[in-house]
Write an enzyme that holds these catalytic residues in place. Structure first.
Site, PDB file in Angstrom:
ATOM      1  NE  ARG A  60       0.755  -2.376  -2.289  1.00 16.46           N
ATOM      2  CZ  ARG A  60       1.800  -2.877  -1.456  1.00 16.46           C
ATOM      3  NH1 ARG A  60       2.387  -4.019  -2.173  1.00 16.46           N
ATOM      4  NH2 ARG A  60       2.058  -2.430  -0.360  1.00 16.46           N
ATOM      5  CD  GLU A  97       7.412  -8.092   5.212  1.00 17.15           C
ATOM      6  OE1 GLU A  97       6.779  -7.937   4.405  1.00 17.15           O
ATOM      7  OE2 GLU A  97       8.532  -8.793   5.404  1.00 17.15           O
TER       8      GLU A  97
HETATM    9  O1  LIG Z   1       0.092 -10.124   4.819  1.00 16.94           O
HETATM   10  P1  LIG Z   1       0.254  -8.760   5.242  1.00 16.94           P
HETATM   11  O2  LIG Z   1       1.773  -8.734   6.257  1.00 16.94           O
HETATM   12  O3  LIG Z   1      -0.469  -8.221   5.981  1.00 16.94           O
HETATM   13  O4  LIG Z   1       0.806  -7.598   4.114  1.00 16.94           O
HETATM   14  C1  LIG Z   1       0.203  -7.651   2.968  1.00 16.94           C
HETATM   15  C2  LIG Z   1      -0.300  -6.276   2.711  1.00 16.94           C
HETATM   16  O5  LIG Z   1       0.376  -5.255   2.726  1.00 16.94           O
HETATM   17  C3  LIG Z   1       0.499  -4.326   1.496  1.00 16.94           C
HETATM   18  O6  LIG Z   1      -0.518  -3.385   1.837  1.00 16.94           O
HETATM   19  P2  LIG Z   1      -0.138  -1.964   2.519  1.00 16.94           P
HETATM   20  O7  LIG Z   1      -0.973  -2.024   3.752  1.00 16.94           O
HETATM   21  O8  LIG Z   1       1.178  -1.720   2.622  1.00 16.94           O
HETATM   22  O9  LIG Z   1      -1.111  -1.069   1.727  1.00 16.94           O
HETATM   23  P3  LIG Z   1      -0.869  -0.401   0.068  1.00 16.94           P
HETATM   24  O10 LIG Z   1      -1.491  -1.435  -0.653  1.00 16.94           O
HETATM   25  O11 LIG Z   1      -1.848   0.939   0.205  1.00 16.94           O
HETATM   26  O12 LIG Z   1       0.522  -0.151  -0.026  1.00 16.94           O
HETATM   27  C4  LIG Z   1      -0.200  -5.282   0.671  1.00 16.94           C
HETATM   28  O13 LIG Z   1      -0.702  -4.738  -0.405  1.00 16.94           O
HETATM   29  C5  LIG Z   1      -1.008  -6.258   1.518  1.00 16.94           C
HETATM   30  O14 LIG Z   1      -2.212  -5.654   1.256  1.00 16.94           O
HETATM   31  N1  LIG Z   2       7.372  -7.240   1.426  1.00 19.70           N
HETATM   32  C1  LIG Z   2       6.219  -6.701   0.976  1.00 19.70           C
HETATM   33  N2  LIG Z   2       6.325  -6.205  -0.105  1.00 19.70           N
HETATM   34  C2  LIG Z   2       5.062  -5.599  -0.796  1.00 19.70           C
HETATM   35  N3  LIG Z   2       4.196  -5.554  -0.002  1.00 19.70           N
HETATM   36  C3  LIG Z   2       4.037  -5.928   1.243  1.00 19.70           C
HETATM   37  N4  LIG Z   2       3.268  -6.232   2.011  1.00 19.70           N
HETATM   38  C4  LIG Z   2       3.736  -6.767   3.254  1.00 19.70           C
HETATM   39  N5  LIG Z   2       4.976  -7.004   2.986  1.00 19.70           N
HETATM   40  C5  LIG Z   2       5.156  -6.615   1.925  1.00 19.70           C
END
Ligand SMILES: O=P(O)(O)OC[C@H]1O[C@H](OP(=O)(O)OP(=O)(O)O)[C@H](O)[C@@H]1O
Ligand SMILES: Nc1ncnc2[nH]cnc12
Length: 172
Positions: A60, A97
């Site tokens: 994202r 998370e």
């Molecule tokens: O602060 P944190 O606990 O580290 O979480 C935040 C991250 O989690 C999600 O990415 P995700 O790894 O789910 O990847 P995606 O964008 O491919 O769905 C979001 O886009 C952040 O990059």
């Molecule tokens: N609650 C949440 N929703 C979307 N993206 C996340 N990445 C980590 N935690 C998330």
């Protein structure tokens, strides 16, 4: 903007309230406003770009980071999940998370001394952002700031990233 982010309970695992940005991405006015707001985190007091690069994390962070880079008139650097980048990389293991993984950056993506703005949609535990800052540092760059669409204030994201300027367009 917040109304364009949808809460999805128990995704991807039980107990997580997932912030789904796909309604925002489908709304050109909302998306334009978010990109402009995030780009402001990379400007100086006179409105000029104050960074050399924008760094976004898969996936994202790519969607939001690339238009922010265009808005600032600087290059975009992808931080990818392990095994996707073809060149020589730095790698950092991290937890987020709802899991853990390894992120990578091309060693030559940020030059020594360059200032970067880190862009992502959500700051949750801060694990992803911290790992990204470590990757930028491994290249010799400096994180001038981080900007997120949304900060989850019940999680320790700001503390995890430490002494760096953090902008959140929305705090929940
Ligand atoms: O602060 P944190 O606990 O580290 O979480 C935040 C991250 O989690 C999600 O990415 P995700 O790894 O789910 O990847 P995606 O964008 O491919 O769905 C979001 O886009 C952040 O990059
Ligand atoms: N609650 C949440 N929703 C979307 N993206 C996340 N990445 C980590 N935690 C998330």
């Amino acid at each position: 903007m917040a109304r364009l982010v949808r809460d999805v309970a128990d995704f991807p695992t039980a107990g997580i309230v997932f912030k789904d940005i796909t309604p925002l991405l489908a709304d050109p006015d909302g998306l334009r406003a978010v990109v402009a707001g995030l780009a402001d985190a990379g400007r100086d007091d006179d409105g000029r770009p104050a960074v050399d690069k924008v760094v976004g994390m898969e996936a994202r962070g790519f969607i939001l980071g690339a238009p922010v880079a265009l808005e600032l008139g600087v290059g975009f650097v992808p931080v990818r999940k392990a095994g996707k980048l073809p060149g020589e990389t730095h790698a950092v293991a991290y937890a987020l998370e709802y899991g853990d993984a390894v992120l990578e950056i091309h060693c030559d993506a940020v030059a020594a001394g360059e200032r970067v703005l880190v862009i992502d949609d959500v700051l949750a535990t801060g694990g992803t952002a911290r790992a990204t800052a470590d990757l930028v540092a491994a290249c010799g760059g400096t994180v001038a700031g981080m900007a997120f669409l949304m900060e989850l204030s019940f999680l320790p994201g700001r503390a995890t990233v430490g002494d760096v300027a953090v902008t959140a367009l929305s705090v929940v």
